[in-house]
Write an enzyme that holds these catalytic residues in place. Structure first.
Site, PDB file in Angstrom:
ATOM      1  N   ASN A   9       0.870  -1.179   0.000  1.00  0.00           N
ATOM      2  CA  ASN A   9       0.000   0.000   0.000  1.00  0.00           C
ATOM      3  C   ASN A   9       0.906   1.228   0.000  1.00  0.00           C
ATOM      4  O   ASN A   9       1.508   1.556   1.014  1.00  0.00           O
ATOM      5  CB  ASN A   9      -0.896  -0.032   1.249  1.00  0.00           C
ATOM      6  CG  ASN A   9      -1.704   1.246   1.411  1.00  0.00           C
ATOM      7  OD1 ASN A   9      -1.811   2.054   0.488  1.00  0.00           O
ATOM      8  ND2 ASN A   9      -2.272   1.437   2.595  1.00  0.00           N
ATOM      9  N   LYS A  11       0.118   4.285  -0.283  1.00  0.00           N
ATOM     10  CA  LYS A  11      -0.485   5.504   0.282  1.00  0.00           C
ATOM     11  C   LYS A  11      -0.217   6.681  -0.678  1.00  0.00           C
ATOM     12  O   LYS A  11      -0.172   6.468  -1.882  1.00  0.00           O
ATOM     13  CB  LYS A  11       0.040   5.744   1.696  1.00  0.00           C
ATOM     14  CG  LYS A  11      -0.059   4.449   2.530  1.00  0.00           C
ATOM     15  CD  LYS A  11       0.175   4.633   3.976  1.00  0.00           C
ATOM     16  CE  LYS A  11       0.032   3.268   4.668  1.00  0.00           C
ATOM     17  NZ  LYS A  11       0.120   3.352   6.118  1.00  0.00           N
ATOM     18  N   HIS A  94      -9.410   1.664   4.982  1.00  0.00           N
ATOM     19  CA  HIS A  94      -8.104   1.773   5.649  1.00  0.00           C
ATOM     20  C   HIS A  94      -8.228   2.723   6.844  1.00  0.00           C
ATOM     21  O   HIS A  94      -8.978   3.705   6.788  1.00  0.00           O
ATOM     22  CB  HIS A  94      -7.056   2.295   4.663  1.00  0.00           C
ATOM     23  CG  HIS A  94      -5.675   2.209   5.216  1.00  0.00           C
ATOM     24  ND1 HIS A  94      -5.180   3.147   6.083  1.00  0.00           N
ATOM     25  CD2 HIS A  94      -4.710   1.267   5.081  1.00  0.00           C
ATOM     26  CE1 HIS A  94      -3.952   2.792   6.455  1.00  0.00           C
ATOM     27  NE2 HIS A  94      -3.641   1.648   5.844  1.00  0.00           N
ATOM     28  N   GLU A  96      -6.474   5.048   7.886  1.00  0.00           N
ATOM     29  CA  GLU A  96      -6.216   6.461   7.597  1.00  0.00           C
ATOM     30  C   GLU A  96      -7.438   7.124   6.958  1.00  0.00           C
ATOM     31  O   GLU A  96      -7.689   8.306   7.156  1.00  0.00           O
ATOM     32  CB  GLU A  96      -4.969   6.588   6.705  1.00  0.00           C
ATOM     33  CG  GLU A  96      -3.698   6.318   7.514  1.00  0.00           C
ATOM     34  CD  GLU A  96      -2.563   5.691   6.739  1.00  0.00           C
ATOM     35  OE1 GLU A  96      -2.551   5.749   5.497  1.00  0.00           O
ATOM     36  OE2 GLU A  96      -1.669   5.113   7.396  1.00  0.00           O
ATOM     37  N   GLU A 166      -5.392  -4.684  10.670  1.00  0.00           N
ATOM     38  CA  GLU A 166      -4.294  -3.749  10.879  1.00  0.00           C
ATOM     39  C   GLU A 166      -4.522  -2.986  12.184  1.00  0.00           C
ATOM     40  O   GLU A 166      -5.259  -1.997  12.200  1.00  0.00           O
ATOM     41  CB  GLU A 166      -4.231  -2.740   9.735  1.00  0.00           C
ATOM     42  CG  GLU A 166      -4.082  -3.365   8.363  1.00  0.00           C
ATOM     43  CD  GLU A 166      -3.539  -2.362   7.357  1.00  0.00           C
ATOM     44  OE1 GLU A 166      -2.404  -2.557   6.914  1.00  0.00           O
ATOM     45  OE2 GLU A 166      -4.221  -1.382   7.059  1.00  0.00           O
ATOM     46  N   GLY A 172       2.744   2.236  10.608  1.00  0.00           N
ATOM     47  CA  GLY A 172       3.724   3.302  10.404  1.00  0.00           C
ATOM     48  C   GLY A 172       4.476   3.693  11.661  1.00  0.00           C
ATOM     49  O   GLY A 172       5.190   4.694  11.671  1.00  0.00           O
ATOM     50  N   SER A 212       3.517  -2.225  10.187  1.00  0.00           N
ATOM     51  CA  SER A 212       4.970  -2.361  10.317  1.00  0.00           C
ATOM     52  C   SER A 212       5.484  -3.753   9.988  1.00  0.00           C
ATOM     53  O   SER A 212       6.416  -4.246  10.619  1.00  0.00           O
ATOM     54  CB  SER A 212       5.429  -1.922  11.719  1.00  0.00           C
ATOM     55  OG  SER A 212       5.073  -0.572  11.936  1.00  0.00           O
TER      56      SER A 212
END
Ligand code: PGA
Length: 251
Positions: A9, A11, A94, A96, A166, A172, A212
């Protein structure tokens, strides 16, 4: 047998020329590998990425889509448009998107159903925040996200869904869930799928871990029986390190 899927991904990273550069480096390294690879690029790189990876083991995904097929929805991309440029996968929900752009379980469910209706396979992302884990709410959160996200998704359609667990606190941050922690939630998700759709479907569905994942921890995570691959952000941006993850997921 479930497929092991290694999904990247990107992003909001990589221009079109950087996209070409990445694939020119990656494709020769993974040419002989027997693996299932998906890379989610920004919208602007989708056409280039899908052309350059034609007839390779790499499939291309979008990172989001609109919740309608067409019409006056400024700034949105329809799954019909994705299909039109041969995109087979789309990440939906996701963290985010949930956190910064207000995607709710309701909208995520609309998108999942619309993607399926259009023939694009959704990668449905779920996962708890740090405070939710600390309050022992991980399984409640995951359960709600699964049940709401897959509301009214039929037994036939669920076969085209990939789930990505996730934990938000691991995305991240460099902090990874331990393999045992991840396995525990993956097993729970598979049990939820079994309750809703039956054992055969639960045994078949791919549940990816994200947060991660990197060359140093991929093997121990993939060793867990209910972890069927990864959704990888940071470590998917560099061809050589992503190739190592693909190798770990190859047969
Ligand atoms: P990360 O991102 O690998 O950089 O933690 C994973 C993701 O957000 O899908």
């Amino acid at each position: 047998m479930r497929k092991t899927i290694i999904a990247g991904n990107w992003k909001m990273n990589k221009t079109v020329s950087e996209t070409k550069q990445f694939f020119n480096e990656l494709l020769p390294i993974i040419k002989e590998m027997n693996a299932n690879v998906i890379i989610a690029t920004p919208f602007t790189s989708l056409v280039t990425a899908s052309e350059i990876t034609k007839n390779t083991i790499v499939k291309i995904a979008a990172q989001n889509m609109g919740n309608r097929l067409n019409g006056a929805y400024t700034g949105e991309i329809s799954p019909l448009m994705l299909k039109d440029i041969n995109i087979d996968y789309v990440i939906i929900g996701h963290s985010e998107r949930r956190e910064y752009y207000g995607d709710t379980d309701f909208h995520i469910n609309e998108k999942v159903k619309l993607a399926l209706q259009t023939g694009v396979s959704p990668i449905l992302c779920i996962g708890e925040k740090l405070e939710e884990r600390e309050e022992n709410k991980t399984k409640d959160v995951v359960k709600t996200q699964i049940l709401e996200g897959l509301k009214d998704v039929s037994k036939e359609d669920i076969k085209n869904v990939i789930i990505a667990y996730e934990p938000v606190w691991a995305i991240g941050t460099g902090k990874t869930a331990t393999p045992e922690m991840a396995q525990d939630v993956h097993r729970y998700i598979r049990d939820l799928i079994e309750e809703k759709y039956g054992k055969e479907i639960a045994d078949e569905i791919s549940i990816l871990y994200g947060g991660s994942m990197k060359p140093e921890n991929v093997v121990e995570l993939l060793n867990e029986s209910d972890i069927d691959g990864g959704l990888i952000g940071g470590a998917s941006l560099e061809a050589k390190s992503f190739a190592k993850l693909i190798e770990a997921g190859a047969k």
